[in-house]
Scaffold this motif. Structure first.
Motif, PDB file in Angstrom:
ATOM      1  N   ARG A 110      -4.539  -3.062   6.561  1.00 37.49           N
ATOM      2  CA  ARG A 110      -3.439  -3.662   5.793  1.00 37.49           C
ATOM      3  C   ARG A 110      -2.186  -2.806   5.818  1.00 37.49           C
ATOM      4  O   ARG A 110      -1.075  -3.310   5.987  1.00 37.49           O
ATOM      5  CB  ARG A 110      -3.865  -3.912   4.344  1.00 37.49           C
ATOM      6  N   GLY A 111      -2.334  -1.499   5.651  1.00 33.85           N
ATOM      7  CA  GLY A 111      -1.169  -0.628   5.655  1.00 33.85           C
ATOM      8  C   GLY A 111      -0.426  -0.673   6.972  1.00 33.85           C
ATOM      9  O   GLY A 111       0.812  -0.636   7.008  1.00 33.85           O
ATOM     10  N   ASP A 140      -7.523  -6.200   6.871  1.00 32.00           N
ATOM     11  CA  ASP A 140      -8.636  -5.517   6.201  1.00 32.00           C
ATOM     12  C   ASP A 140      -9.970  -6.236   6.287  1.00 32.00           C
ATOM     13  O   ASP A 140     -10.865  -5.982   5.477  1.00 32.00           O
ATOM     14  CB  ASP A 140      -8.289  -5.233   4.724  1.00 32.00           C
ATOM     15  N   THR A 194       0.827  -1.199   0.000  1.00 33.02           N
ATOM     16  CA  THR A 194       0.000   0.000   0.000  1.00 33.02           C
ATOM     17  C   THR A 194       0.867   1.256   0.000  1.00 33.02           C
ATOM     18  O   THR A 194       2.013   1.246   0.456  1.00 33.02           O
ATOM     19  CB  THR A 194      -0.919   0.033   1.222  1.00 33.02           C
ATOM     20  N   HIS A 243      -2.391 -10.252   3.013  1.00 32.44           N
ATOM     21  CA  HIS A 243      -3.751 -10.018   2.532  1.00 32.44           C
ATOM     22  C   HIS A 243      -4.757 -10.863   3.305  1.00 32.44           C
ATOM     23  O   HIS A 243      -5.878 -10.420   3.564  1.00 32.44           O
ATOM     24  CB  HIS A 243      -3.840 -10.366   1.044  1.00 32.44           C
TER      25      HIS A 243
END
Length: 254
Positions: free
Chosen positions: A173-174, A166, A66, A162
């Motif tokens: 995720r970041g 999220d 990201t 992944h």
């Protein structure tokens, strides 16, 4: 040494396991980028030999990090490293090697095939790979998120990230990417007691090459699910504690 960042199914656990390239003697210079993890910490941290740093960030198509994680990583580098001529991140995609699950040997072979930037007279180079598959070290109790495996090389298992971000009750995720990236680069910088000497003893006796301060980025369980809510719900990335910072400063860093 294989330095690994492990995500337990019950608890997210952080584990972890230079300098020149030219057309006349490229093989010799490549060897200088293929040494033990942490052994180039001083060269990366200081400006005595190398005035700039370049990160060669290569990701498998569809598995780019990201923008938030890259921004956090850039800030982390700027905060810790003396490089008067700058720190740059060069990014590109490659097709899937199609080898998942990956052994560390296979990851190193991908690097050897695709890496283009090696150390030059005034610039030190680091390879950073975002994989489309999982580590072969995964089992029913834990999964590997990242590994620092050479002095200027580390891998992030982006597909695995992944799967653990999220969604409801999972970290952003970041934030998770930033934590894994910064932790693994901390090992590249020789933390903890991995090429950068300790100014005082703070290596966790039960978790080799990790800090014993629970709030530190280099603590073995800094991202454990037992503290996942407190850590990631606030959207924060763990920072280096004063002891780790003192080590880096004593070894040429900020």
């Amino acid at each position: 040494m294989k330095n690994k960042l492990l995500l337990l199914l019950v608890s997210l656990i952080v584990l972890s396991s230079c300098t020149k390239d030219n057309s006349n003697s490229s093989s010799n210079y490549k060897i200088e980028n293929q040494q033990a993890t942490g052994s180039s910490a001083y060269d990366i941290l200081s400006d005595d030999t190398y005035k700039s740093l370049v990160i060669e960030l290569v990701y498998v198509e569809g598995f780019a990090p990201t923008a938030a994680a890259l921004n956090n990583f850039q800030n982390f580098l700027n905060d810790r490293i003396y490089k008067p001529d700058g720190i740059t991140i060069e990014t590109r995609a490659i097709a899937s090697p199609g080898e998942s699950p990956y052994t560390t040997k296979e990851i190193a072979a991908i690097e050897d095939k695709n890496r283009t930037l090696y150390n030059s007279e005034n610039q030190i180079a680091v390879w950073m790979f975002f994989a489309d598959g999982e580590s072969d070290q995964n089992d029913e109790n834990s999964v590997v998120l990242g590994t620092a495996y050479r002095n200027t090389s580390f891998v992030i298992y982006e597909e695995t990230i992944h799967g653990y971000s999220d969604s409801r009750y999972e970290p952003n995720r970041g934030t998770l990417e930033s934590t894994v990236i910064n932790h693994e680069f901390g090992h590249i910088l020789g933390l903890t007691n991995l090429g950068t000497a300790m100014t005082e003893d703070h290596e966790d006796p039960e978790h080799d090459k990790h800090c014993d301060v629970e709030s530190c980025l280099m603590y073995w369980a800094a991202e454990s699910s037992s503290s996942l809510g407190n850590l990631f719900n606030a959207g924060t990335v763990p920072q280096l504690d004063p002891k780790c910072l003192a080590d880096l400063q004593a070894n040429g860093g900020k």
